[in-house]
Design a protein around this motif. Structure first.
Motif, PDB file in Angstrom:
ATOM      1  N   ARG A  22       0.824  -1.213   0.000  1.00  0.00           N
ATOM      2  CA  ARG A  22       0.000   0.000   0.000  1.00  0.00           C
ATOM      3  C   ARG A  22       0.856   1.260   0.000  1.00  0.00           C
ATOM      4  NH1 ARG A  22      -5.303   1.267   1.427  1.00  0.00           N
ATOM      5  NH2 ARG A  22      -5.589   3.414   2.157  1.00  0.00           N
ATOM      6  N   ASP A  23       1.833   1.316   0.902  1.00  0.00           N
ATOM      7  CA  ASP A  23       2.681   2.506   0.978  1.00  0.00           C
ATOM      8  C   ASP A  23       3.473   2.699  -0.308  1.00  0.00           C
ATOM      9  OD1 ASP A  23       1.749   2.977   3.527  1.00  0.00           O
ATOM     10  OD2 ASP A  23       3.473   2.036   4.520  1.00  0.00           O
ATOM     11  N   GLY A  24       3.961   1.596  -0.876  1.00  0.00           N
ATOM     12  CA  GLY A  24       4.740   1.713  -2.102  1.00  0.00           C
ATOM     13  C   GLY A  24       3.916   2.253  -3.254  1.00  0.00           C
ATOM     14  N   LEU A  25       2.700   1.752  -3.419  1.00  0.00           N
ATOM     15  CA  LEU A  25       1.869   2.196  -4.532  1.00  0.00           C
ATOM     16  C   LEU A  25       1.383   3.624  -4.326  1.00  0.00           C
ATOM     17  CD1 LEU A  25       0.665   1.378  -7.223  1.00  0.00           C
ATOM     18  CD2 LEU A  25      -1.333   0.500  -6.014  1.00  0.00           C
ATOM     19  N   LEU A  26       1.022   3.969  -3.091  1.00  0.00           N
ATOM     20  CA  LEU A  26       0.580   5.340  -2.822  1.00  0.00           C
ATOM     21  C   LEU A  26       1.712   6.345  -2.990  1.00  0.00           C
ATOM     22  CD1 LEU A  26      -1.764   4.791   0.271  1.00  0.00           C
ATOM     23  CD2 LEU A  26      -2.428   5.286  -2.092  1.00  0.00           C
ATOM     24  N   GLY A  27       2.953   5.869  -2.935  1.00  0.00           N
ATOM     25  CA  GLY A  27       4.095   6.752  -3.131  1.00  0.00           C
ATOM     26  C   GLY A  27       4.360   7.094  -4.581  1.00  0.00           C
TER      27      GLY A  27
ATOM     28  N   ALA B  21      -3.134  -2.270 -10.529  1.00  0.00           N
ATOM     29  CA  ALA B  21      -2.820  -1.205  -9.572  1.00  0.00           C
ATOM     30  C   ALA B  21      -3.638   0.050  -9.852  1.00  0.00           C
ATOM     31  CB  ALA B  21      -1.332  -0.880  -9.638  1.00  0.00           C
ATOM     32  N   ALA B  22      -3.822   0.363 -11.137  1.00  0.00           N
ATOM     33  CA  ALA B  22      -4.610   1.546 -11.496  1.00  0.00           C
ATOM     34  C   ALA B  22      -6.064   1.381 -11.071  1.00  0.00           C
ATOM     35  CB  ALA B  22      -4.518   1.789 -13.007  1.00  0.00           C
ATOM     36  N   VAL B  23      -6.620   0.184 -11.268  1.00  0.00           N
ATOM     37  CA  VAL B  23      -7.999  -0.061 -10.837  1.00  0.00           C
ATOM     38  C   VAL B  23      -8.105   0.093  -9.324  1.00  0.00           C
ATOM     39  CG1 VAL B  23      -9.830  -1.791 -10.709  1.00  0.00           C
ATOM     40  CG2 VAL B  23      -8.503  -1.538 -12.820  1.00  0.00           C
ATOM     41  N   TRP B  24      -7.126  -0.418  -8.590  1.00  0.00           N
ATOM     42  CA  TRP B  24      -7.153  -0.300  -7.124  1.00  0.00           C
ATOM     43  C   TRP B  24      -7.085   1.163  -6.686  1.00  0.00           C
ATOM     44  CZ3 TRP B  24      -3.925   1.643  -3.309  1.00  0.00           C
ATOM     45  CH2 TRP B  24      -4.229   1.264  -1.998  1.00  0.00           C
ATOM     46  N   ARG B  25      -6.207   1.946  -7.308  1.00  0.00           N
ATOM     47  CA  ARG B  25      -6.077   3.358  -6.923  1.00  0.00           C
ATOM     48  C   ARG B  25      -7.364   4.129  -7.172  1.00  0.00           C
ATOM     49  NH1 ARG B  25      -1.229   6.210  -6.117  1.00  0.00           N
ATOM     50  NH2 ARG B  25      -2.680   7.956  -5.874  1.00  0.00           N
ATOM     51  N   VAL B  26      -8.061   3.798  -8.248  1.00  0.00           N
ATOM     52  CA  VAL B  26      -9.306   4.501  -8.560  1.00  0.00           C
ATOM     53  C   VAL B  26     -10.419   4.078  -7.609  1.00  0.00           C
ATOM     54  CG1 VAL B  26     -11.110   4.792 -10.298  1.00  0.00           C
ATOM     55  CG2 VAL B  26      -8.700   4.880 -10.974  1.00  0.00           C
ATOM     56  N   LEU B  27     -10.538   2.775  -7.332  1.00  0.00           N
ATOM     57  CA  LEU B  27     -11.646   2.274  -6.524  1.00  0.00           C
ATOM     58  C   LEU B  27     -11.420   2.429  -5.027  1.00  0.00           C
ATOM     59  CD1 LEU B  27     -12.480  -1.081  -8.380  1.00  0.00           C
ATOM     60  CD2 LEU B  27     -13.707   1.095  -8.535  1.00  0.00           C
ATOM     61  N   GLU B  28     -10.173   2.467  -4.614  1.00  0.00           N
ATOM     62  CA  GLU B  28      -9.848   2.412  -3.184  1.00  0.00           C
ATOM     63  C   GLU B  28     -10.473   3.546  -2.374  1.00  0.00           C
ATOM     64  OE1 GLU B  28      -7.471   3.622   0.296  1.00  0.00           O
ATOM     65  OE2 GLU B  28      -7.399   4.600  -1.675  1.00  0.00           O
ATOM     66  N   THR B  29     -10.687   4.685  -3.015  1.00  0.00           N
ATOM     67  CA  THR B  29     -11.170   5.852  -2.284  1.00  0.00           C
ATOM     68  C   THR B  29     -12.665   5.805  -1.976  1.00  0.00           C
ATOM     69  OG1 THR B  29     -11.465   6.998  -4.392  1.00  0.00           O
ATOM     70  CG2 THR B  29      -9.370   7.321  -3.232  1.00  0.00           C
ATOM     71  N   PHE B  30     -13.435   4.979  -2.725  1.00  0.00           N
ATOM     72  CA  PHE B  30     -14.884   5.049  -2.515  1.00  0.00           C
ATOM     73  C   PHE B  30     -15.609   3.706  -2.576  1.00  0.00           C
ATOM     74  CE2 PHE B  30     -14.316   5.220  -7.097  1.00  0.00           C
ATOM     75  CZ  PHE B  30     -15.340   4.419  -7.579  1.00  0.00           C
ATOM     76  N   ALA B  31     -15.032   2.700  -3.221  1.00  0.00           N
ATOM     77  CA  ALA B  31     -15.770   1.464  -3.474  1.00  0.00           C
ATOM     78  C   ALA B  31     -15.767   0.548  -2.260  1.00  0.00           C
ATOM     79  CB  ALA B  31     -15.176   0.736  -4.678  1.00  0.00           C
TER      80      ALA B  31
END
Length: 699
Positions: free
Chosen positions: A327-332, A374-384
């Motif tokens: 999580r930290d790596g991808l959010l970075g 990873a792109a799908v996770w970044r988009v969905l992670e905030t609301f889904a």
């Protein structure tokens, strides 16, 4: 040297005799183990060569260290470029050196090696040259070590497949055993360097077809893959490439299936973009004027310029996949980079390998899939709802779905990625994504490996066509016979049976009131039906599934349409009117007539023809055309096609490419038109006569 070669041939003959006498178990335990040892050693050699090239080129000259996966220490690499101006130059240098070696030593080592190995399985398992394997190893290390976007599986697959090809030549293996040897070489080499033996074994059986499975390669592949994995692991370690990612994940929220379905749809579309872009760029580069040494350098320069904005495109990219699993790596990583990275990787791989560089496209495909997830996770992670806290499940499934679909090997890639990430619990939900992605790709009939055939039936047909090349040139119209009997759907069963018996034929076509073909009937079926209802009509007895062929079809298409239990078919025109019948005996007679006609044509032309060696120019209308498409002027015969170091006979199935050197026999009055057709390339021609057969034969 001659003594050594003689001794090796003697040893090969002795060993080949043992192989032919051995049982299935003995044969594949021994051959599988030997190929596995070479696959493992080859993977070690290439891994070390790649490490050395990367340390000297990208790190030493370019001053940039790419991140590493867990199995290689998991280092995060350089945070920034210390010599940004050197990056494009270093990547271009790798492309230049690769292009130089490929052009001068082994042109067939250009591009990605796995496709060449698959082609060998289908065309000739003995065709992989040892020189091409060595050149592939060196040039791939240079291309990728300098920062080019490529995978390390291509060279390792070609090393082990090349050894399987060597065994096929040396031991005089049967064609079937040779194909198995090359197939398990592909799977074991890839499985070894990725630390995925089970996936490698399944890949050996899965990757040669788009929609089928080579079951004969599965069990030998198990032996070969575990041996190769053990040899490579003994030297480099047995840890999964990406460690034990998503180890705490458990599928316990059904809503996640919806998000995995989204990954599957997106991954399938991205996979299509990968294949289309890669071959589109490769086609454009091939048509462009310029030296084959310079083109990879230009491609490398462009990759280096892209890397200044998106450094994740450099090298194999496996270290960036490792970072994206946390999580930290991808959010970075900035969101815009994550969203663009799949497409930037596609472009970089096309420029690095499609321009004439050397490396694999398997590895980049998984990196592309990883960042799709990873792109799908970044988009969905905030609301889904139901999105896992860690991106690892999405990244892993993205790898499986994207490359598993476009490689047309979903089961093998699922197993390989599961082994590379040390996680089998992800397989159940991943099936949704992989299945959807595969269906999307299959709908468009695309693949990243163009040498794949559809299934085993097509492979058999391709081998038949290669052995009998005129089948693709002779029309069904030249082979058909006038049907002795055509029945009408309103004819009575008993009368139709009597007519068939009187003519002494096993069956006949049936037509409707407009004389359109409905199907066929056979004498046994009619007698059985007439026994139940003598006054009944043919309408309900017709076999509507009976094979037929169009009047414009060729003999190879007619053979392909014939089921194993049927020995004749009906020939139809565009209105489905019956024009004739073709049986196997008709096909044989037509083939013999074509052979005799070609022999007469050759004797007439050769007596006064000039022999010309002409090169296909990049703007020639012949580029991409098959020889059986009647592309030559009347009276012109193609003798051979020289492509790099490969000599092809002038068969109908040969498709011309820019740069091919074609030898033709042409009458004097056609020589200028031949030159024009081949785009004004300098022509070497001389007149031969019937009194000079030796010179003509040498030419």
């Amino acid at each position: 040297m001659t003594i050594v070669q003689t001794q090796l041939r003697s040893v090969g003959a002795t060993a080949g005799g043992w192989v032919r006498r051995a049982s299935y178990l003995q044969k594949w335990v021994v051959l599988g183990a030997v190929i596995g040892v070479i696959a493992g050693l080859g993977a070690i050699v290439f891994y070390l060569a790649l490490q050395a090239a990367g340390h000297f080129l990208l790190e030493g000259i370019g001053g940039y260290v790419v991140p590493a996966p867990a199995a290689e220490g998991g280092a995060h690499g350089s945070g920034h470029f210390t010599r940004w101006w050197a990056i494009p130059l270093v990547v271009a240098l790798g492309g230049l050196l690769s292009g130089l070696l490929v052009t001068k030593l082994a042109p067939e080592a250009e591009g990605h090696g796995t496709d060449a190995a698959i082609d060998a399985v289908h065309r000739n398992p003995r065709m992989i040259r040892a020189r091409a394997v060595v050149v592939k190893l060196v040039t791939s290390a240079l291309t990728i070590g300098a920062g080019g976007s490529g995978g390390r599986e291509g060279p390792t697959a070609q090393i082990s497949a090349g050894f399987g090809s060597l065994l096929a030549r040396t031991l005089d293996l049967t064609a079937e055993d040779g194909r198995i040897a090359v197939s398990i070489g592909i799977g074991s080499g890839i499985g070894a360097i990725f630390g995925a033996p089970l996936g490698g074994a399944v890949l050996a059986a899965d990757i040669v077809y788009k929609d089928d499975f080579e079951v004969e390669a599965l069990v030998p592949g198990l032996v070969t893959s575990i041996v190769a994995y053990t040899v490579f692991g003994f030297a480099e370690g047995f840890s999964p490439m990406f460690g034990y990612a998503a180890s705490g994940y458990h599928f316990d929220q059904p809503v996640q299936l919806a998000w995995f379905a989204v990954i599957g749809i997106v991954a399938g579309l991205v996979g299509l973009a990968y294949s289309t872009t890669f071959y589109g760029v490769a086609g454009v580069v091939k048509r462009l004027p310029g030296n084959t040494i310079v083109k990879p350098a230009v491609g490398g320069l462009m990759v280096g310029l892209i890397a200044l904005a998106i450094p994740q495109v450099l090298g194999t990219g496996y270290g960036w996949v490792q970072i994206s699993l946390t999580r930290d790596g991808l959010l970075g990583i900035p969101l815009w980079i994550i969203l663009l990275l799949p497409f930037a990787r596609i472009a970089s791989t096309a420029l690095s390998i499609g321009s004439g560089g050397s490396g694999g496209i398997f590895g980049p495909g998984m990196v592309i899939g990883a960042f799709t997830g990873a792109a799908v996770w970044r988009v969905l992670e905030t609301f889904a709802p139901g999105v896992p806290h860690s991106p690892a499940p999405f990244v892993i499934v993205g790898m499986m779905a994207c490359f598993g679909s476009i490689a047309r090997a979903p089961l093998a890639i699922m197993l390989m990625v599961a082994e590379m990430t040390g996680n089998l619990t992800i397989l159940a939900p991943a099936m949704v994504a992989v299945g959807l992605a595969y269906l999307i790709v299959r709908h468009f009939d695309k693949t990243i490996y163009r040498s794949q055939l559809a299934n085993r039936d097509e492979a058999v047909a391709a081998r038949l066509k290669q052995g009998l090349p005129l089948l693709g040139r002779v029309s069904v119209a030249d082979a058909l016979a006038v049907p002795r009997l055509v029945l009408h759907e309103d004819d009575r069963l008993s009368e139709a049976a009597d007519l068939l018996a009187a003519e002494g034929i096993p069956g006949a076509p049936v037509v409707d009131a407009q004389q359109r073909f409905l199907g066929t009937v056979t004498l046994p079926e009619l007698r059985e039906a007439a026994g139940k209802d003598p006054r009944g009509s043919l309408r309900n007895t017709v076999d509507a599934t009976a094979p037929s062929a169009d009047l414009s079809a060729t003999l190879d298409e007619a053979i392909d349409a014939l089921p194993a239990t049927v020995h004749w078919l009906t020939v139809l025109d565009d209105q489905r009117h019956v024009r004739g019948i073709v049986a196997f005996s008709d096909i044989v007679r037509a083939y013999h007539r074509a052979l005799r006609s070609d022999a007469r044509k050759m004797s007439r032309v050769a007596s006064s023809a000039g022999i010309q060696d002409v090169r296909v120019g990049p703007r020639s209308p012949l580029v991409g055309r098959r020889l059986d498409e009647q592309v030559m002027p009347p009276g012109v015969i193609v003798v051979s096609v020289r492509r790099a170091d490969t000599m092809l006979l002038g068969l109908g199935a040969v498709r011309l490419e820019a740069g091919d050197l074609v030898t033709v026999l042409a009458p004097p009055d056609h020589q200028s038109s031949v030159r024009s057709l081949f785009d004004g390339v300098t022509v070497t021609a001389r007149r031969t006569t019937a009194a000079d057969p030796g010179e003509a034969a040498v030419s």
